[in-house]
Write a protein that holds these residues in place. Structure first.
Motif, short mmCIF file in Angstrom:
data_model
loop_
_atom_site.label_atom_id
_atom_site.label_comp_id
_atom_site.label_asym_id
_atom_site.label_seq_id
_atom_site.Cartn_x
_atom_site.Cartn_y
_atom_site.Cartn_z
N MET A 1 44.97 40.16 47.78
CA MET A 1 44.23 39.18 47.01
C MET A 1 44.74 37.79 47.35
SD MET A 1 43.21 40.46 43.24
CE MET A 1 44.75 40.97 42.57
N ASN A 2 43.81 36.85 47.41
CA ASN A 2 44.14 35.47 47.69
C ASN A 2 44.18 34.66 46.40
OD1 ASN A 2 44.10 35.98 50.45
ND2 ASN A 2 41.94 35.47 50.63
N GLU A 3 44.93 33.56 46.44
CA GLU A 3 44.94 32.64 45.30
C GLU A 3 43.90 31.56 45.53
OE1 GLU A 3 48.44 31.00 43.66
OE2 GLU A 3 49.58 32.85 43.89
N TYR A 4 43.18 31.23 44.46
CA TYR A 4 42.13 30.24 44.51
C TYR A 4 42.29 29.26 43.36
CZ TYR A 4 39.62 33.43 47.63
OH TYR A 4 39.27 34.24 48.67
N GLU A 5 41.69 28.08 43.53
CA GLU A 5 41.51 27.13 42.45
C GLU A 5 40.01 26.92 42.29
OE1 GLU A 5 43.65 23.51 43.14
OE2 GLU A 5 45.55 24.41 42.52
N LEU A 6 39.56 26.99 41.05
CA LEU A 6 38.15 26.81 40.72
C LEU A 6 38.04 25.63 39.77
CD1 LEU A 6 35.14 27.74 40.60
CD2 LEU A 6 35.83 29.23 38.71
N MET A 7 37.37 24.57 40.21
CA MET A 7 37.12 23.42 39.35
C MET A 7 35.66 23.48 38.92
SD MET A 7 37.95 20.64 37.83
CE MET A 7 39.49 20.08 38.50
N THR A 8 35.43 23.39 37.62
CA THR A 8 34.07 23.38 37.10
C THR A 8 33.86 22.11 36.30
OG1 THR A 8 34.72 24.61 35.12
CG2 THR A 8 33.90 25.88 36.97
N ILE A 9 32.65 21.59 36.37
CA ILE A 9 32.22 20.48 35.51
C ILE A 9 31.15 21.05 34.59
CG2 ILE A 9 31.27 18.16 35.40
CD1 ILE A 9 32.18 17.77 38.29
N VAL A 10 31.42 20.97 33.29
CA VAL A 10 30.58 21.60 32.28
C VAL A 10 29.83 20.51 31.50
CG1 VAL A 10 30.64 23.09 30.24
CG2 VAL A 10 32.25 23.47 32.09
N ARG A 11 28.64 20.83 31.04
CA ARG A 11 27.84 19.88 30.25
C ARG A 11 28.62 19.38 29.03
NH1 ARG A 11 22.52 19.41 30.99
NH2 ARG A 11 21.56 20.82 32.48
N THR A 12 28.40 18.12 28.68
CA THR A 12 29.08 17.55 27.52
C THR A 12 28.39 17.91 26.21
OG1 THR A 12 27.85 15.48 27.80
CG2 THR A 12 30.05 15.61 28.78
N GLU A 13 27.17 18.47 26.28
CA GLU A 13 26.49 18.89 25.05
C GLU A 13 27.21 20.06 24.37
OE1 GLU A 13 24.51 18.62 27.92
OE2 GLU A 13 23.71 16.65 27.38
N LEU A 14 28.00 20.79 25.13
CA LEU A 14 28.76 21.91 24.55
C LEU A 14 29.93 21.35 23.74
CD1 LEU A 14 29.01 24.39 27.55
CD2 LEU A 14 27.52 24.54 25.60
N ASP A 15 30.10 21.86 22.55
CA ASP A 15 31.27 21.47 21.75
C ASP A 15 32.49 22.24 22.25
OD1 ASP A 15 30.50 23.96 20.86
OD2 ASP A 15 30.64 23.48 18.74
N GLU A 16 33.62 22.04 21.60
CA GLU A 16 34.86 22.67 22.05
C GLU A 16 34.75 24.19 22.04
OE1 GLU A 16 39.57 22.80 20.79
OE2 GLU A 16 38.32 21.14 20.12
N GLU A 17 34.10 24.73 21.03
CA GLU A 17 33.93 26.18 20.94
C GLU A 17 33.02 26.69 22.06
OE1 GLU A 17 31.82 29.31 17.93
OE2 GLU A 17 32.94 27.65 17.04
N GLY A 18 31.98 25.93 22.39
CA GLY A 18 31.09 26.32 23.48
C GLY A 18 31.79 26.31 24.83
N VAL A 19 32.65 25.31 25.05
CA VAL A 19 33.41 25.24 26.29
C VAL A 19 34.37 26.42 26.38
CG1 VAL A 19 35.11 23.90 27.60
CG2 VAL A 19 33.19 22.75 26.52
N ASN A 20 35.03 26.74 25.27
CA ASN A 20 35.95 27.89 25.26
C ASN A 20 35.22 29.20 25.51
OD1 ASN A 20 38.20 26.28 24.80
ND2 ASN A 20 38.04 26.46 22.59
N THR A 21 34.03 29.35 24.94
CA THR A 21 33.23 30.55 25.17
C THR A 21 32.82 30.66 26.64
OG1 THR A 21 32.37 30.40 22.92
CG2 THR A 21 31.14 31.78 24.46
N LEU A 22 32.41 29.54 27.23
CA LEU A 22 32.05 29.54 28.65
C LEU A 22 33.25 29.87 29.52
CD1 LEU A 22 29.89 29.04 30.82
CD2 LEU A 22 30.58 26.63 30.78
N ASN A 23 34.43 29.34 29.17
CA ASN A 23 35.65 29.65 29.93
C ASN A 23 35.99 31.13 29.84
OD1 ASN A 23 35.89 26.99 30.65
ND2 ASN A 23 37.37 26.50 29.07
#
Length: 95
Positions: A1-23
């Motif tokens: 297995m290789n190590e990776y870094e994944l950077m995501t830019i998420v919509r700002t309409e999501l509140d903190e709970e929505g961002v955590n759910t998406l994560n």
């Protein structure tokens, strides 16, 4: 297995709970593909250099993960199809 870094830019309409759910959903995609999430960093809301889907700001999230090279295509495809992810970048870390 290789190590990776994944950077995501998420919509700002999501509140903190929505961002955590998406994560959590992204983490589940990684785990079901046979990988593991090493670390998740929330960088917070930042101004974008240019408009992306009519958005001026985005929430940045950085994932450090281990994943099989054959599973990266499926992960990137599911991120492209997710309407809450504005942009993503998956890079392999040097050994």
């Amino acid at each position: 297995m290789n190590e990776y870094e994944l950077m995501t830019i998420v919509r700002t309409e999501l509140d903190e709970e929505g961002v955590n759910t998406l994560n959590e959903r992204i983490g589940d995609l990684i785990r079901t593909s046979g990988g593991e999430v090493i670390e998740t960093q929330l960088w917070g809301r930042r101004t974008l250099a240019y408009l992306i889907r009519k958005q001026r700001e985005g929430n940045y999230v950085l994932f450090r993960l281990r994943l099989l090279p054959s599973a990266t295509a499926a992960l990137e495809r599911s991120l492209r199809l997710n309407e809450n992810v504005l942009r993503h970048l998956l890079i392999r870390k040097e050994a």
